[in-house]
Structure formats: C-alpha cells, structure tokens
Design an enzyme around this catalytic site. Structure first.
Site, PDB file in Angstrom:
ATOM      1  N   CYS A  19      12.278  52.989  77.030  1.00 59.01           N
ATOM      2  CA  CYS A  19      13.053  53.559  75.881  1.00 59.01           C
ATOM      3  C   CYS A  19      14.452  53.191  75.956  1.00 59.01           C
ATOM      4  CB  CYS A  19      13.355  54.994  76.199  1.00 59.01           C
ATOM      5  SG  CYS A  19      11.369  56.021  76.349  1.00 59.01           S
TER       6      CYS A  19
ATOM      7  N   HIS B 193      21.256  59.903  74.590  1.00 62.82           N
ATOM      8  CA  HIS B 193      19.765  59.658  74.708  1.00 62.82           C
ATOM      9  C   HIS B 193      19.116  61.192  74.230  1.00 62.82           C
ATOM     10  CE1 HIS B 193      16.414  57.639  75.885  1.00 62.82           C
ATOM     11  NE2 HIS B 193      15.857  58.581  76.975  1.00 62.82           N
TER      12      HIS B 193
ATOM     13  N   GLU C 206      22.585  63.881  81.589  1.00 66.64           N
ATOM     14  CA  GLU C 206      23.236  63.173  80.890  1.00 66.64           C
ATOM     15  C   GLU C 206      24.477  63.997  80.650  1.00 66.64           C
ATOM     16  OE1 GLU C 206      23.006  60.607  76.688  1.00 66.64           O
ATOM     17  OE2 GLU C 206      21.400  61.885  77.114  1.00 66.64           O
TER      18      GLU C 206
ATOM     19  N   LYS D  66      17.534  62.103  68.171  1.00 61.34           N
ATOM     20  CA  LYS D  66      16.199  62.474  68.461  1.00 61.34           C
ATOM     21  C   LYS D  66      15.846  64.046  67.967  1.00 61.34           C
ATOM     22  CE  LYS D  66      15.790  59.292  72.394  1.00 61.34           C
ATOM     23  NZ  LYS D  66      17.160  58.894  72.518  1.00 61.34           N
TER      24      LYS D  66
ATOM     25  N   HIS E 163      11.540  60.809  69.213  1.00 64.69           N
ATOM     26  CA  HIS E 163      11.766  59.635  70.273  1.00 64.69           C
ATOM     27  C   HIS E 163      11.006  58.488  70.045  1.00 64.69           C
ATOM     28  CE1 HIS E 163      13.051  57.395  73.697  1.00 64.69           C
ATOM     29  NE2 HIS E 163      12.694  58.379  74.692  1.00 64.69           N
TER      30      HIS E 163
ATOM     31  N   PHE F 117      12.262  55.046  81.454  1.00 65.34           N
ATOM     32  CA  PHE F 117      11.257  55.255  82.487  1.00 65.34           C
ATOM     33  C   PHE F 117      11.494  54.030  83.369  1.00 65.34           C
ATOM     34  CE2 PHE F 117       7.733  58.102  80.805  1.00 65.34           C
ATOM     35  CZ  PHE F 117       8.562  59.050  80.709  1.00 65.34           C
TER      36      PHE F 117
END
Length: 420
Positions: free
Chosen positions: A167, A307, A318, A339, A344, A407
């Site tokens: 991502c 994010h 975060e 998002k 996403h 990831f």
C-alpha cells in the site's frame, strides 16, 4: 551538488468518486462515499459483498480498442490517469527532450484479474486440450506494464519502472521520481499508481485475513477511520497521476504549478508482515525523515492526509505516531483520511492521497473523514486532535504531509508545500 527543486504541474485521476480530477475533487470536498455493492463478480458466496468500484469506465473510449485487449484493467487506469495529467500539464511532447521524461508508477498487485482468468481457464481445459493461454497473458499481468504503456504511447525514454511496496507503492514511486528529478536525471516524470484488485481472489484473500469490512448492510458507512466500531478497510480501485517537473524547466515553459514537492521519508516497521508496530515506531521515523528531508519543522505542517485505513490496529498506531512527532503542534493540525470516501486503493492509494494534498494546498480546504458519529469514540484515540470529521474545513494549507504504510512494514511519506 545542489539539488534541484521539484514541482507538480499536472494531475489525473480515475477513481470510485469520479473519472476525472474535477469530478473526484468535488466528491471528496462534499464528503461522498464511493462504496456500493460489487458488480465485477457474483458475491453470493462471499462474506464481503461491497467495495469502492470505479463507475462508468470504458477503457476503449480513451485507448485504441486493439490496445485495450492487451491491457488488464489496472493498466487501463494507469494510462487514462496519465493522459489526463499530461494534458493538464500542457506538455508539448514534440518540443521536449524525450530522453529526459520518465514514467514511474506504483502498483502493488497488478493484473490479478488477468491471472485469475487465465489460470482458471487452464484448469478447465488442461485435461482435454492441454495448456492453452492467451499470448498476452504475461504482458497483461505483470505489474510493470502500466508505465510501459504510457512510455510507449508518448515516446518517453527516461526512467521507466514500477515500484511495489504493497500500500506504499505509489508513494514510493513519487519518492523515486522526486529523487531522479532533483538529482538532474530527468526534467519531467509522470508518476502515480494504479490498481484493479476488486476480483474474486482479491476480495476473497483480504476477507480471509479479516482485513476488510463486512458491513454489508451499510457499505457507504463501512470505512470509518478513528471510530470505535471500525472493522477493516473497504477495498477500492483506480489510478492517479502527478506530473513532477524540475522547477526551472516548468518555469521556462510557462507551466501552471500546483505545489512544490518539498521532501520525502522512508522507513520500515521491522515488526510484522501485516500488523503495524503498536507504538507506531516506523510511522514516527518516516514522518521525521520527511520533515528532515524537507528542512521543515513540525509546526510548518498544516494538514496530514493519514494512511487511516479504518483497521483496529492501524488507526491507533498512526495517531500515536502523529502525537509523538508533532507534539503540541499536533493539536493545531487538520488530519483526515481520504479512505473514508474512496476506500483503500492499495498500491494506488498514495498517489491519490498525494493528489488530495496538492489540491488542498491550492484550494485552502481540508477534505473530511466521513462516517464518524458521536458515541463511537475509541478510548485509545485522542479526540482532541482535529480529524476533520464529516465536513470539509477551510483553512490556509501552507504544507501537507501524506502517509502510506504497506504490508511488510513499508512506510513512505511525502510533503508538499505552497510554492515560495
């Protein structure tokens, strides 16, 4: 060696909220959701039955029909987003040194639909007619082919490749493009990301690891970053593109300049293949690295496009990282998660959210984090922070930071600022 300045001169987008930049920007400013029932395949046996799909898109309206047949949807999104950005930047290809124009895209998964179709087709016929594959199988599937198509279409002979870091992929692409230009290796780089993973394998795979929301009764409210009831991200698709250009080159040709790309940061969590570090150590480091690279202080940043995936662990980590890096300045920031509206976009998400930052700077408006309701507070999240819940806010945005985490523990951040 004195590093060159890098600016943004063009934007393009194909998204769940509109297939052009103006359509997309109008939707995110007004807090619209792109989520709805999946139409790409039959979801009868699937736990999650919704996603943020691109609507009303026909690649053959933009790309020669013969070429479209050679492209996975992922590549089509890349090419169409790039076309809009190149047109927006008013690049006169015939007047440019094409050796100094590159194409760098971030693509996390690539042609997964093509892979599904070809392998399933083979499984059905292998015992009767043997291996039978489309001759375009491999070039349609491979993740690097999107920027290849853009390069071929326009004759751009500069750096050309794909970055893959889950991502964080398209933010990594922006970082690479930034560095090639400021080192003098290119005048212009067409950069961004694309993804088309709303497929049986894509949705099924993320569902099996409990990463995506299963709020089928209310898809449009399923992505709810920083809410206690969040239960996973909503998968999206599309493409986004930014034209990065060396400042003096842009000025010489009279280009419109949206913003300056001031700095970037990279880091790793070194913790887990899917989960973020619980204290946000990688997120802390990447934002510090971006600020240092930009030669900026925490108080210079007005907006963070986080994010913010709407996952139980990610949103907490975060938030902790922002408080650690920004200290008291954290409470003067606007924070928002695109998002909540777009879903996403996996490898394409960084480019789309960078685009949001650029437009926020230009328009002095911060887009909202939608779907938060009073009474849905998470005790581990500090709501004294301004998450820009539910409604866009007008304010001067001198500089904006965009975070993307992937990831594997990949972290990338970029900072855009008003041109001085």
């Amino acid at each position: 060696m004195e590093l060159k300045r890098v600016v943004v001169t063009g934007l393009g987008a194909v998204t769940p909220l509109g297939n052009t930049v103006p359509q997309f920007w109008d939707s995110v400013v007004n807090g619209k959701s792109g989520a709805g029932p999946i139409t790409h395949f039959d979801t009868t046996n699937f736990k999650t039955k919704f996603a943020c799909e691109v609507k009303n898109f026909d690649g053959s309206e933009f790309i020669d029909r013969k070429e479209v047949r050679k492209m996975d949807l992922c590549s089509q999104y890349a090419v169409v987003a790039a076309d809009e950005a190149i047109a927006d930047a008013k690049i006169e290809v015939e007047k440019e040194n094409l050796d100094k124009i590159g194409v760098i895209f971030g693509i996390g998964i690539g042609g997964i639909k093509t892979f599904e179709e070809e392998v399933l087709g083979y499984a059905k016929t292998k015992d009767t007619i043997g291996p039978k594959f489309n001759p375009f199988f491999i070039p349609k599937m491979i993740a690097d082919i999107g920027p290849g198509h853009v390069s071929i279409k326009y004759g751009f002979r500069g750096p050309n490749f794909t970055t893959t870091s889950a991502c964080a992929s398209s933010t990594n692409a922006i970082v690479d493009a930034f560095n090639y230009i400021r080192l003098g290796k290119a005048n212009i780089i067409v950069t961004g990301g694309a993804e088309a993973a709303i497929t049986e394998a894509g949705v099924g795979g993320f569902s099996s690891m409990h990463a995506i929301s299963a709020r089928n009764d209310s898809p449009e409210t399923a992505s709810r970053p920083f809410s206690a009831s969040r239960d996973g991200f909503v998968i999206g698709e599309g493409g986004a593109c930014l034209i990065l250009e060396e400042y003096e080159h842009a000025k010489a040709r009279g280009a419109k300049i949206y913003a300056e790309l001031a700095g970037c940061g990279l880091s790793a969590d070194a913790h887990h293949i899917t989960a973020p570090h619980p204290e946000g150590l990688g997120a802390i480091l990447v934002m510090k690295n971006a600020l240092e690279d930009a030669e900026m202080k925490p108080e210079d940043i007005d907006y963070i496009n986080v994010h913010g995936t709407s996952t139980p662990l990610g949103d907490i980590a975060e938030t902790k990282a922002i408080k650690e890096v920004f200290g008291e300045s954290a409470y003067k920031l606007n924070i928002s998660s695109s998002k909540s509206m777009t879903g996403h976009l996996l490898g394409a998400t960084g480019a789309l959210e960078a685009l949001v930052c650029v437009l926020s700077i230009q328009n002095n408006i911060v887009t909202p984090t939608i779907n938060f309701t009073e009474g849905d507070e998470d005790p581990e999240i500090d709501y004294k922070l301004n998450f820009t819940f539910n409604k866009a806010q007008k304010r001067e945005v001198r500089a904006a930071l965009s975070n993307t985490f992937g990831f594997g523990g990949h972290n990338a951040s970029v900072i855009f600022k008003k041109l001085n």
